[in-house]
Every structure is written in structure tokens, then in C-alpha cells.
Design a protein around this motif. Structure first.
Motif, PDB file in Angstrom:
ATOM      1  N   ARG A  81     -14.508  -2.082  20.556  1.00  0.00           N
ATOM      2  CA  ARG A  81     -13.403  -1.824  19.630  1.00  0.00           C
ATOM      3  C   ARG A  81     -12.317  -0.998  20.308  1.00  0.00           C
ATOM      4  O   ARG A  81     -11.131  -1.318  20.220  1.00  0.00           O
ATOM      5  CB  ARG A  81     -13.900  -1.098  18.389  1.00  0.00           C
ATOM      6  N   GLU A  82     -12.723   0.049  21.009  1.00  0.00           N
ATOM      7  CA  GLU A  82     -11.747   0.898  21.689  1.00  0.00           C
ATOM      8  C   GLU A  82     -10.983   0.120  22.758  1.00  0.00           C
ATOM      9  O   GLU A  82      -9.776   0.272  22.898  1.00  0.00           O
ATOM     10  CB  GLU A  82     -12.435   2.116  22.310  1.00  0.00           C
ATOM     11  N   THR A  83     -11.693  -0.726  23.500  1.00  0.00           N
ATOM     12  CA  THR A  83     -11.052  -1.508  24.552  1.00  0.00           C
ATOM     13  C   THR A  83     -10.061  -2.511  23.971  1.00  0.00           C
ATOM     14  O   THR A  83      -8.942  -2.655  24.463  1.00  0.00           O
ATOM     15  CB  THR A  83     -12.103  -2.244  25.403  1.00  0.00           C
ATOM     16  N   VAL A  84     -10.457  -3.195  22.904  1.00  0.00           N
ATOM     17  CA  VAL A  84      -9.599  -4.218  22.305  1.00  0.00           C
ATOM     18  C   VAL A  84      -8.410  -3.583  21.590  1.00  0.00           C
ATOM     19  O   VAL A  84      -7.265  -3.968  21.805  1.00  0.00           O
ATOM     20  CB  VAL A  84     -10.413  -5.110  21.328  1.00  0.00           C
ATOM     21  N   VAL A  85      -8.675  -2.605  20.743  1.00  0.00           N
ATOM     22  CA  VAL A  85      -7.612  -2.031  19.918  1.00  0.00           C
ATOM     23  C   VAL A  85      -6.693  -1.119  20.724  1.00  0.00           C
ATOM     24  O   VAL A  85      -5.478  -1.196  20.607  1.00  0.00           O
ATOM     25  CB  VAL A  85      -8.220  -1.268  18.710  1.00  0.00           C
TER      26      VAL A  85
END
Length: 130
Positions: free
Chosen positions: A68-72
């Protein structure tokens, strides 16, 4: 000589009952579920997960959180795994592509453990869409 020993013993009994109640509440009044749930694994035996089964059981929430952190925050959409495979970072499309669905797979364990992950605040199970 104690003149109010009946009241003292009654008070002690109530106190001990209240203090001990969290320890015996669940076995006596709980659901009675003692066996961990049996999960249905992907139908395709050749399908390989992101991590080995024991690691996924222990740290799947950290993997999903990192994705999630990488994508967002970082805009990344794919991850290169230790074995060289490249996968799309997607709960709905990667994880649920192999596993039966939120109700059958995720909710079985999360319900047993009485946890409510926040994944489903934003995501949906593609198999539950009408």
C-alpha cells in the motif's frame, strides 16, 4: 472477633468473581471454537504465492501494508520477488485472483481471531460484485 464476616466474605467473593471473570468468560460463554479454521488453498497447485505459506501467515499484513505504501506514496505497481518473479501489487487482483475470496479466505481467519483489518475500508472483493 469479626462481627461482619458474612459481609466481608460476600465482598471478597464478588471481588474474586469480577477479577477472575476475564479468564473464564470466553471458555464458558464464548463461541466454543477451539480448532483453527481450515482454509481452502488455491485450486491451481502450480500457483505460487508471494511468500512461503508460513511466512504469509505470520506477516501478510506487513506485506500488504508495504505494498500500500509503495503504490499510494511511491507510485510503484509491481514487485520483484526473491525468486525473480514479478507480480502486480494488488490485494484485489493478485491475492484474490488465487484465493477464493474475502468471505471464504480472509474472513474465516480474521473472524476466528476477532480482528477487523482495515483493508476492506477501501478495497472490494471482485467476486462479490454484482
Amino acid at each position: 472477633m469479626i462481627y461482619d464476616k458474612g459481609k466481608i466474605f460476600a465482598g471478597l467473593a464478588i471481588f474474586v468473581g469480577l477479577v477472575a471473570s476475564p479468564f473464564w468468560y470466553n471458555p464458558v460463554f464464548g463461541t466454543g471454537a477451539t480448532e483453527p479454521p481450515k482454509l481452502k488453498l488455491p485450486a491451481d497447485p502450480a500457483a505460487k504465492c508471494v511468500l512461503p505459506k508460513d511466512q504469509m501467515r505470520a506477516s501478510h499484513m506487513q506485506v500488504i501494508y508495504d505494498w500500500r505504501e509503495t503504490v499510494v506514496r511511491g507510485g510503484g505497481r509491481t514487485v520483484r520477488l526473491a525468486d525473480g518473479r514479478e507480480m502486480k501489487m494488488s490485494l484485489s487482483n493478485t491475492c484474490l485472483a488465487c484465493h477464493e475470496g474475502k468471505k471464504e479466505f480472509c474472513d474465516t481467519c480474521h473472524g476466528y481471531l476477532a480482528v477487523r483489518p482495515f483493508c476492506w475500508d477501501c478495497h472490494f472483493d471482485p467476486k462479490e460484485q454484482v
